[in-house]
Write a protein that holds these residues in place. Structure first.
Motif, PDB file in Angstrom:
ATOM      1  N   GLY A  22      39.102  45.100  51.139  1.00 38.91           N
ATOM      2  CA  GLY A  22      37.781  44.563  51.456  1.00 38.91           C
ATOM      3  C   GLY A  22      37.163  45.319  52.612  1.00 38.91           C
ATOM      4  O   GLY A  22      37.867  45.977  53.390  1.00 38.91           O
ATOM      5  N   LEU A  23      35.852  45.217  52.707  1.00 35.85           N
ATOM      6  CA  LEU A  23      35.129  45.880  53.800  1.00 35.85           C
ATOM      7  C   LEU A  23      34.240  44.872  54.513  1.00 35.85           C
ATOM      8  O   LEU A  23      33.540  44.081  53.854  1.00 35.85           O
ATOM      9  N   GLU A  24      34.277  44.924  55.830  1.00 34.99           N
ATOM     10  CA  GLU A  24      33.293  44.172  56.613  1.00 34.99           C
ATOM     11  C   GLU A  24      32.703  45.186  57.592  1.00 34.99           C
ATOM     12  O   GLU A  24      33.246  45.418  58.675  1.00 34.99           O
ATOM     13  N   GLY A  57      37.926  53.299  46.775  1.00 34.79           N
ATOM     14  CA  GLY A  57      38.965  52.270  46.666  1.00 34.79           C
ATOM     15  C   GLY A  57      38.578  50.870  47.095  1.00 34.79           C
ATOM     16  O   GLY A  57      39.381  49.945  46.943  1.00 34.79           O
ATOM     17  N   ALA A  58      37.367  50.693  47.618  1.00 35.62           N
ATOM     18  CA  ALA A  58      36.996  49.349  48.099  1.00 35.62           C
ATOM     19  C   ALA A  58      36.704  48.407  46.936  1.00 35.62           C
ATOM     20  O   ALA A  58      36.067  48.805  45.953  1.00 35.62           O
ATOM     21  N   ASP A  59      37.163  47.170  47.063  1.00 31.49           N
ATOM     22  CA  ASP A  59      36.962  46.177  46.006  1.00 31.49           C
ATOM     23  C   ASP A  59      35.821  45.210  46.299  1.00 31.49           C
ATOM     24  O   ASP A  59      35.109  44.795  45.404  1.00 31.49           O
ATOM     25  N   TYR A  60      35.736  44.817  47.548  1.00 29.55           N
ATOM     26  CA  TYR A  60      34.700  43.810  47.858  1.00 29.55           C
ATOM     27  C   TYR A  60      34.104  44.054  49.245  1.00 29.55           C
ATOM     28  O   TYR A  60      34.680  44.771  50.074  1.00 29.55           O
ATOM     29  N   VAL A  61      32.956  43.459  49.430  1.00 27.19           N
ATOM     30  CA  VAL A  61      32.214  43.622  50.680  1.00 27.19           C
ATOM     31  C   VAL A  61      31.812  42.250  51.203  1.00 27.19           C
ATOM     32  O   VAL A  61      31.286  41.437  50.444  1.00 27.19           O
TER      33      VAL A  61
END
Ligand code: SF4
Length: 404
Positions: free
Chosen positions: A189-191, A207-211
């Protein structure tokens, strides 16, 4: 590691006054910001403005509880003061709903702060660009060390955070972090700062799945008074970030108002409606809620969560669950162990563990550190949280996603 040290312990009223005088229009996009043809912001802001929590009665709350599929009007009733005396019944119903859709499973993850530089001035946050803290940014090798240390604890999901400085943590830097994370973790995840849909697409490819993007408050006037400088000041660009992330191919998006900044009922209502409208527009999207309350920060211990006490927090979490039964709900280490364990017993489905909000604190090999974003209240290790879940007859889950 890049690092800056400060010993001063001041909260700079002079800078505050200066920024207040030179504020830019928070509703006008800056050059380079992608503008969406989307009516979601207007619908959310209007719904929040019109939400009159005082007009709901016990009868409205009981009707909302009795429904199988709950409407925005039911959600409004569940968030109202009239619902508080019925909190026990609401929590029981939320628990039933959680167990129906998630069984006993609770996902575990940890946040990894790879930088704490920030170009914004959010007056309630310890990372704000005028707060005199030790700033740091991990190199790719240091990111790898941190991730190795975290992976050894057994976690398979990581949430990467940067603070919000495009200059210090550009998209390529975050992309590199995602690529390294993909070697160690199943879910990423990314924040990070809001960006354009093509940039989200790039990070998804890395590769990021969600934000997750916290709107903080949906009251645009209040928002304007709390976000005095930097890109974050631009209210519409932030509120449309989740939609741009979904357009960029992200699998999921997270929402959160910082409860206690403004009228928490209106902000929780707006958060739910925001997620609800995006879910209808993008049915494949995995929706997640966070329920952060304000925490004290370095150099400003006046910051506190005003009138959001434990019953109110529980009410908000239960209302999210009853309104959007399939949504993931995260409970962060802003809350103490007792509150967190209680919330995962009722409605939350995701819990962080082994948390540090500082820079370079997971690996013993990294000697220089950056300061924390906020004080955490639950310092339990991954192992301790894992066993606490088992003691509550819950099932700790490290990863529930399989790539084919
Ligand atoms: S809340 Fe986010 S954007 Fe605002 S100062 Fe803190 S890290 Fe920066």
């Amino acid at each position: 590691m890049e690092q800056e040290h400060f010993n001063e312990s001041i909260y700079n009223e002079e800078i505050l006054e200066d920024l207040k005088k030179n504020r830019i229009d928070h509703m006008t996009y800056l050059p380079g910001m992608e503008v969406l043809r989307s009516d979601i912001m207007d619908r959310v802001v209007t719904a929040a403005k019109n939400y009159d929590c005082g007009r709901y009665t016990e009868g409205d709350v009981r009707r909302a509880l009795a429904h199988d599929n709950r409407t925005p009007e039911d959600f409004a009733a569940l968030l109202s003061p009239a619902a508080l005396p019925l909190l026990e019944e609401i929590a029981q119903e939320a628990r039933r709903e959680t167990r129906k859709h998630f069984g006993n499973s609770v996902n575990m993850f940890t946040p990894l702060y790879i930088a704490n530089y920030c170009a914004n001035y959010c007056i309630y946050c310890g990372f704000n660009c005028h707060n005199k803290i030790n700033r740091a940014k991990l190199t790719p090798d240091q990111i790898r060390l941190e991730m190795e240390a975290i992976a050894k604890t057994g976690l398979q999901e990581i949430l990467i955070l940067t603070g919000e400085s495009r200059e210090k943590s550009d998209v390529a830097y975050i992309g590199e972090a995602c690529k390294i994370a993909r070697e160690y973790f199943k879910v990423i995840g990314l924040e990070i700062y809001p960006m354009n849909s093509d940039e989200y697409a790039y990070l998804h490819k890395c590769g990021a799945d969600y934000v997750t993007v916290f709107q903080e408050t949906y009251n645009s006037d209040k928002y304007e008074s709390l976000h005095l400088a930097g890109h974050k000041r631009i209210f519409p660009y932030r509120i449309n970030a989740q939609e741009r992330a979904l357009m960029g191919g992200m699998r999921g998006v997270g929402f959160g108002a910082l409860l206690g900044l403004d009228d928490f009922r209106k902000d929780a209502f707006a958060t739910g409606i925001h997620a609800y409208l995006l879910q209808r527009k993008y049915p494949h999207a995995e929706i997640a809620f966070s329920c952060p309350r304000l925490r004290p920060i370095i150099n400003n211990d006046r910051i506190n969560p005003m009138d959001v006490h434990e019953p109110q927090l529980l009410q908000v979490v239960c209302a999210y669950r009853l309104f959007m039964p399939f949504a993931s709900i995260t409970v962060s280490t802003r809350e103490c162990a007792r509150v967190r364990d209680n919330l995962v017993n009722i409605a939350a489905t995701k819990i962080s563990a082994g948390v540090s909000t500082g820079i370079g604190e997971h690996s013993d090999e990294i000697k220089t550190k950056g300061d924390d974003q906020f004080e955490i209240s639950d310092g339990r290790s991954v192992d301790e949280v894992y066993h606490a879940l088992l003691e509550h007859e819950l099932q700790p889950v490290m990863n529930d996603y399989v790539y084919v």
